[in-house]
Scaffold this motif. Structure first.
Motif, mmCIF file in Angstrom:
data_model
loop_
_atom_site.group_PDB
_atom_site.id
_atom_site.type_symbol
_atom_site.label_atom_id
_atom_site.label_comp_id
_atom_site.label_asym_id
_atom_site.label_seq_id
_atom_site.Cartn_x
_atom_site.Cartn_y
_atom_site.Cartn_z
ATOM 1 N N SER A 77 0.858 -1.193 0.000
ATOM 2 C CA SER A 77 0.000 0.000 0.000
ATOM 3 C C SER A 77 0.886 1.233 0.000
ATOM 4 N N GLY A 78 0.654 2.097 -0.961
ATOM 5 C CA GLY A 78 1.480 3.291 -1.102
ATOM 6 C C GLY A 78 1.196 4.335 -0.031
ATOM 7 N N TYR A 79 2.152 5.212 0.166
ATOM 8 C CA TYR A 79 2.009 6.311 1.127
ATOM 9 C C TYR A 79 0.848 7.204 0.688
ATOM 10 N N LYS A 80 -0.051 7.508 1.655
ATOM 11 C CA LYS A 80 -1.266 8.283 1.362
ATOM 12 C C LYS A 80 -2.075 7.623 0.238
ATOM 13 N N ASN A 81 -1.988 6.297 0.155
ATOM 14 C CA ASN A 81 -2.739 5.503 -0.828
ATOM 15 C C ASN A 81 -2.482 5.946 -2.261
ATOM 16 N N SER A 82 -1.246 6.398 -2.518
ATOM 17 C CA SER A 82 -0.894 6.793 -3.886
ATOM 18 C C SER A 82 0.546 6.396 -4.171
ATOM 19 N N TRP A 83 0.925 6.534 -5.432
ATOM 20 C CA TRP A 83 2.295 6.239 -5.876
ATOM 21 C C TRP A 83 2.894 7.496 -6.464
ATOM 22 N N ASN A 84 4.161 7.712 -6.199
ATOM 23 C CA ASN A 84 4.837 8.938 -6.593
ATOM 24 C C ASN A 84 5.312 8.862 -8.045
ATOM 25 N N LEU A 85 4.555 9.511 -8.916
ATOM 26 C CA LEU A 85 5.001 9.665 -10.305
ATOM 27 C C LEU A 85 5.464 11.106 -10.530
ATOM 28 N N CYS A 86 4.636 12.057 -10.080
ATOM 29 C CA CYS A 86 5.010 13.467 -10.225
ATOM 30 C C CYS A 86 4.237 14.332 -9.244
ATOM 31 N N ALA A 87 2.939 14.502 -9.473
ATOM 32 C CA ALA A 87 2.164 15.490 -8.705
ATOM 33 C C ALA A 87 1.243 14.846 -7.672
ATOM 34 N N GLU A 88 1.508 13.576 -7.298
ATOM 35 C CA GLU A 88 0.644 12.894 -6.339
ATOM 36 C C GLU A 88 0.849 13.414 -4.918
ATOM 37 N N ASN A 89 0.007 12.936 -3.988
ATOM 38 C CA ASN A 89 0.170 13.284 -2.575
ATOM 39 C C ASN A 89 1.478 12.737 -2.010
ATOM 40 N N SER A 90 1.959 11.649 -2.604
ATOM 41 C CA SER A 90 3.170 10.994 -2.107
ATOM 42 C C SER A 90 4.401 11.433 -2.888
ATOM 43 N N ASP A 91 5.486 11.684 -2.140
ATOM 44 C CA ASP A 91 6.799 11.889 -2.759
ATOM 45 C C ASP A 91 7.726 10.722 -2.422
ATOM 46 N N ALA A 92 7.147 9.586 -2.072
ATOM 47 C CA ALA A 92 7.927 8.450 -1.574
ATOM 48 C C ALA A 92 8.804 7.842 -2.665
ATOM 49 N N PRO A 93 9.925 7.222 -2.259
ATOM 50 C CA PRO A 93 10.795 6.524 -3.221
ATOM 51 C C PRO A 93 10.239 5.137 -3.551
ATOM 52 N N ASP A 94 9.070 5.131 -4.206
ATOM 53 C CA ASP A 94 8.364 3.871 -4.458
ATOM 54 C C ASP A 94 9.148 2.921 -5.354
ATOM 55 N N ILE A 95 9.896 3.473 -6.286
ATOM 56 C CA ILE A 95 10.643 2.595 -7.196
ATOM 57 C C ILE A 95 11.711 1.821 -6.418
ATOM 58 N N GLU A 96 12.330 2.452 -5.425
ATOM 59 C CA GLU A 96 13.293 1.740 -4.574
ATOM 60 C C GLU A 96 12.604 0.617 -3.814
ATOM 61 N N MET A 97 11.399 0.884 -3.319
ATOM 62 C CA MET A 97 10.639 -0.141 -2.595
ATOM 63 C C MET A 97 10.370 -1.346 -3.487
ATOM 64 N N VAL A 98 9.902 -1.110 -4.715
ATOM 65 C CA VAL A 98 9.606 -2.229 -5.618
ATOM 66 C C VAL A 98 10.878 -3.008 -5.930
ATOM 67 N N ASN A 99 11.973 -2.296 -6.194
ATOM 68 C CA ASN A 99 13.235 -2.973 -6.499
ATOM 69 C C ASN A 99 13.653 -3.889 -5.344
ATOM 70 N N GLU A 100 13.513 -3.404 -4.113
ATOM 71 C CA GLU A 100 13.860 -4.213 -2.941
ATOM 72 C C GLU A 100 12.912 -5.391 -2.780
ATOM 73 N N LEU A 101 11.626 -5.136 -2.986
ATOM 74 C CA LEU A 101 10.625 -6.195 -2.828
ATOM 75 C C LEU A 101 10.911 -7.349 -3.774
ATOM 76 N N VAL A 102 11.269 -7.037 -5.012
ATOM 77 C CA VAL A 102 11.573 -8.089 -5.994
ATOM 78 C C VAL A 102 12.724 -8.964 -5.495
ATOM 79 N N ILE A 103 13.779 -8.339 -5.001
ATOM 80 C CA ILE A 103 14.948 -9.098 -4.543
ATOM 81 C C ILE A 103 14.593 -9.969 -3.334
ATOM 82 N N ILE A 104 13.795 -9.424 -2.412
ATOM 83 C CA ILE A 104 13.361 -10.219 -1.260
ATOM 84 C C ILE A 104 12.562 -11.443 -1.726
ATOM 85 N N LEU A 105 11.619 -11.222 -2.635
ATOM 86 C CA LEU A 105 10.772 -12.329 -3.106
ATOM 87 C C LEU A 105 11.593 -13.409 -3.803
#
Length: 284
Positions: A77-105
């Motif tokens: 679940s993304g921060y503030k229920n959104s994903w950071n592309l540009c103008a969303e509520n979230s400025d989170a480093p979501d791409i880093e999260m996905v990259n890490e999640l893949v390696i863990i899995l």
């Protein structure tokens, strides 16, 4: 990093990120669904599901557990229920999260480390497209973007781009300033609708705050990156009931499905996702 236990629905996957909005850290909630029955010989394929703006992980898992019955489903679940592309509520480093999640899995013994699929819906499709462009892990073999195609920061001046630092709505192309060549080994599926009231099928400005490529040309640019050398397909092949139009490149490895289901998926499109991800029957 090898993990001795199988991934289960009660497994804990902790990925915490800090950035300006969350200096003390945000730990992404993870919804996990694991099929019952015998583990396939090389492990289960995994679909990492990326929800729409305002959605969450458990909602998208319940949408897809009937469609992708053979996949392990994992949905952050993304921060503030959104994903950071540009103008969303979230400025989170979501791409880093996905990259890490893949390696863990990839380190769980009951997971097929070469069949990690990324599937996003709407705002989540935008993040799926970022993963397609930016991630270099060859274990991600399929990316599926549903009801949102590439937008101009991701592809402009005849090239794909990623942001070098924070995304910024006031910067040119939102700060997507570093040219990249996506991995050419992946399959890619785009599902869009010509009557979508939110993401303009033919491209241009959307009220979500970005300009999009047309859905058909976006898929064509991806097909070219994956090795297609012909010209852009002008018309699709009619398939299914309800009818949709299939634009197939590279023997179906890059495909766009044009429908008429607004900002949703119809039954034909859902079945197409299942088949494109080569989902199987569960063996008990």
């Amino acid at each position: 990093l090898a993990i001795s236990q199988d991934l289960t629905e009660t497994s804990t996957i902790n990925i915490t990120k800090t950035w300006s909005q969350e200096p003390n850290g945000y730990t992404y909630p993870m919804s996990i669904h694991v099929p019952t029955g015998v583990v396939p010989e090389n492990g289960f394929p995994v679909a990492i599901l990326l929800h729409w703006n305002g959605g969450n992980g458990s909602e998208i898992v319940s949408q897809f557990d009937n469609i992708l019955g053979c996949h392990v489903l994992i949905a952050p679940s993304g921060y503030k229920n959104s994903w950071n592309l540009c103008a969303e509520n979230s400025d989170a480093p979501d791409i880093e999260m996905v990259n890490e999640l893949v390696i863990i899995l990839q380190n769980f013994p009951n997971i097929n480390s070469n069949k990690i699929r990324i599937l996003g819906v709407s705002n989540g499709a935008g993040l799926a497209n970022r993963v397609f462009i930016e991630n270099t892990n060859p274990g991600i073999d399929i990316v599926c973007a549903i009801i949102s195609q590439l937008y101009e920061p991701q592809y402009h001046l005849e090239n794909f781009y990623q942001p070098s630092s924070l995304t910024n709505p006031s910067s040119e192309y939102c700060g997507y300033d570093t040219q990249v060549t996506p991995l050419t080994s992946r399959k890619y599926l785009s599902i869009c609708n010509e009557n979508d009231p939110i993401i303009p099928y033919k491209g241009g400005k959307s009220f979500v705050g970005a300009s999009f490529l047309s859905a058909e040309s976006a898929t064509f640019h991806i097909a070219k990156n994956q090795g297609y050398t012909g010209s852009q397909l002008e018309t699709g092949t009619t398939i299914g009931n309800p009818a949709v139009f299939e634009f197939s490149y590279l023997s179906g490895n890059v495909t766009h499905i044009k429908g008429n289901a607004g900002h949703e998926m119809n039954k034909t499109q859902s079945v197409y996702v299942k088949e494109f991800l080569s989902d199987c029957k569960i063996s008990q």
